[in-house]
Structure formats: C-alpha cells, structure tokens
Motif scaffolding. Sequence first.
Motif, PDB file in Angstrom:
ATOM      1  N   LYS A  18      -2.218 -10.773  -7.874  1.00  0.00           N
ATOM      2  CA  LYS A  18      -3.228 -10.412  -6.874  1.00  0.00           C
ATOM      3  C   LYS A  18      -2.800 -10.865  -5.487  1.00  0.00           C
ATOM      4  CE  LYS A  18      -7.269 -10.364  -9.931  1.00  0.00           C
ATOM      5  NZ  LYS A  18      -8.565 -11.022 -10.264  1.00  0.00           N
ATOM      6  N   SER A  55      -0.214  -8.499  -4.114  1.00  0.00           N
ATOM      7  CA  SER A  55      -0.870  -7.261  -3.693  1.00  0.00           C
ATOM      8  C   SER A  55      -1.592  -7.463  -2.361  1.00  0.00           C
ATOM      9  CB  SER A  55      -1.860  -6.798  -4.762  1.00  0.00           C
ATOM     10  OG  SER A  55      -2.562  -5.657  -4.345  1.00  0.00           O
ATOM     11  N   ALA A  56      -2.241  -8.615  -2.201  1.00  0.00           N
ATOM     12  CA  ALA A  56      -2.950  -8.908  -0.949  1.00  0.00           C
ATOM     13  C   ALA A  56      -1.966  -9.002   0.214  1.00  0.00           C
ATOM     14  CB  ALA A  56      -3.740 -10.204  -1.085  1.00  0.00           C
ATOM     15  N   TYR A  57      -0.806  -9.644  -0.013  1.00  0.00           N
ATOM     16  CA  TYR A  57       0.214  -9.715   1.029  1.00  0.00           C
ATOM     17  C   TYR A  57       0.692  -8.318   1.403  1.00  0.00           C
ATOM     18  CZ  TYR A  57       1.133 -14.748   1.394  1.00  0.00           C
ATOM     19  OH  TYR A  57       1.051 -16.076   1.662  1.00  0.00           O
ATOM     20  N   ASN A 114      -0.874  -5.458   1.137  1.00  0.00           N
ATOM     21  CA  ASN A 114      -1.927  -4.770   1.908  1.00  0.00           C
ATOM     22  C   ASN A 114      -2.000  -5.301   3.336  1.00  0.00           C
ATOM     23  OD1 ASN A 114      -2.658  -3.182  -0.283  1.00  0.00           O
ATOM     24  ND2 ASN A 114      -4.224  -4.612  -1.000  1.00  0.00           N
ATOM     25  N   ALA A 115      -1.846  -6.628   3.485  1.00  0.00           N
ATOM     26  CA  ALA A 115      -1.902  -7.230   4.818  1.00  0.00           C
ATOM     27  C   ALA A 115      -0.752  -6.723   5.679  1.00  0.00           C
ATOM     28  CB  ALA A 115      -1.848  -8.755   4.714  1.00  0.00           C
TER      29      ALA A 115
END
Length: 207
Positions: free
Chosen positions: A130, A133-135, A137-138
């Motif tokens: 997760k 994935s967050a990185y 998206n950022a």
Amino acid sequence: MVLKSSHYFAHGNTARGAHFLYTSAFDGLNKIFVLTGPQGTGKSTVMQSLADSLLDKGNHVQCFHSPLRPDELDGIICTELKVGIVDGRVCKGISDSGAGDIVFIDFEEAFDDSLVLPGDFITIEDLRVKLESAYSNAYETFAAALRIHDEWEKFYIDNMDFTKADQIALELIQELYAGHESDTSTTSRHVFFGAATPRGLMILFKA
C-alpha cells in the motif's frame, strides 16, 4: 541547554520520484556510521539520542529529517567532529561522499523476529504494498502539478530580462557582502530546506 542545531532534508519526494542528496550533504566528513537494518529497529531513536547528547555538550548538530515522518531523523552530522550518522535505507551512493572512513552497523542483529507473529508479517507486507502504491500516486500527482506550474511559469520566463536580473543580483552581492571576503576554503553541499510530507510542505531550516 542552548540549542545549536540546523535542520534539513536530504531526501525528497518529487515529481521525478525519490531524490537523495546524502552523498553531497555528507561530503568530506572524517567518518560516517551507516546504520543498517529494517524499519522499526530504533535507528532514528538512537540518532535522536546522540543528537540530544551532543547538543547538551555544546556541539553543533546538523539534523536530517525523514520526509515521510518529519519528526524522526534519517541522519545527523556533528559539525565540529566531522562525523556523520545515517540510516542505510536513505544514503544511496554514500561511498562516493569522500568520507575518510565508513563504518556499517547492523541493527538487525538486535532484532528478534521470532516475536513477530506469522499474521503480522502478512500485515507488514500488505502495508508495504500500500505504501509503494501511495508513493506512486503521489509522484504522478506531483508530476501533473509540475506540468501545470511549467505552463503558467512560461509566461514569466518568456518576458524575463535575465541580463537585468543578473545585474541586480551582482549589485546586491556587492551591497550586502563587500568587505566580508574570506580566504577560508569552503565546500558546497546540496540539501533541501523543505520537503513534501504527509503534513504538506514543510520548511525545517533553523540554526
């Protein structure tokens, strides 16, 4: 206690992905201790304790914060001793920093993973996925914002008189620094005064 510290980032999450400046930030030190081992083994806690102890003794300490957890440290430098300590996860290329001696200390040796339940490893791996994935998206969002920024900035650049700007800069240098020249040799280093964090943009520098 008289605070005598400087605070920076040397790791930034940018529109072009993760960017590390530790090779430059730790350039020319006499010795660097690289703390290796997984996250959660106490590397930041040890560095904070060392920083507090050095400050108590009147030393100047340069503190390098984590952009993911800005209250925690990814590295420190004792300026007078020219000794640095850094988390091995963030110091890619540190061997090119020009340090006289680099020592690796493995914190994993003190980590008893038998205390971690099998279900916890599954949770840790799920959180790691997760986080990646967050990185991602950022970084995509930062890149989109940069493209918009560049479109807006183009109007200013196209109408900018850079020759005049250089002239004004030289006049200001003379006005502010004339008579303060020094023969002392200096070394340029690259650091971030601010970074994108989960709290938004943070500017940390203070002395």
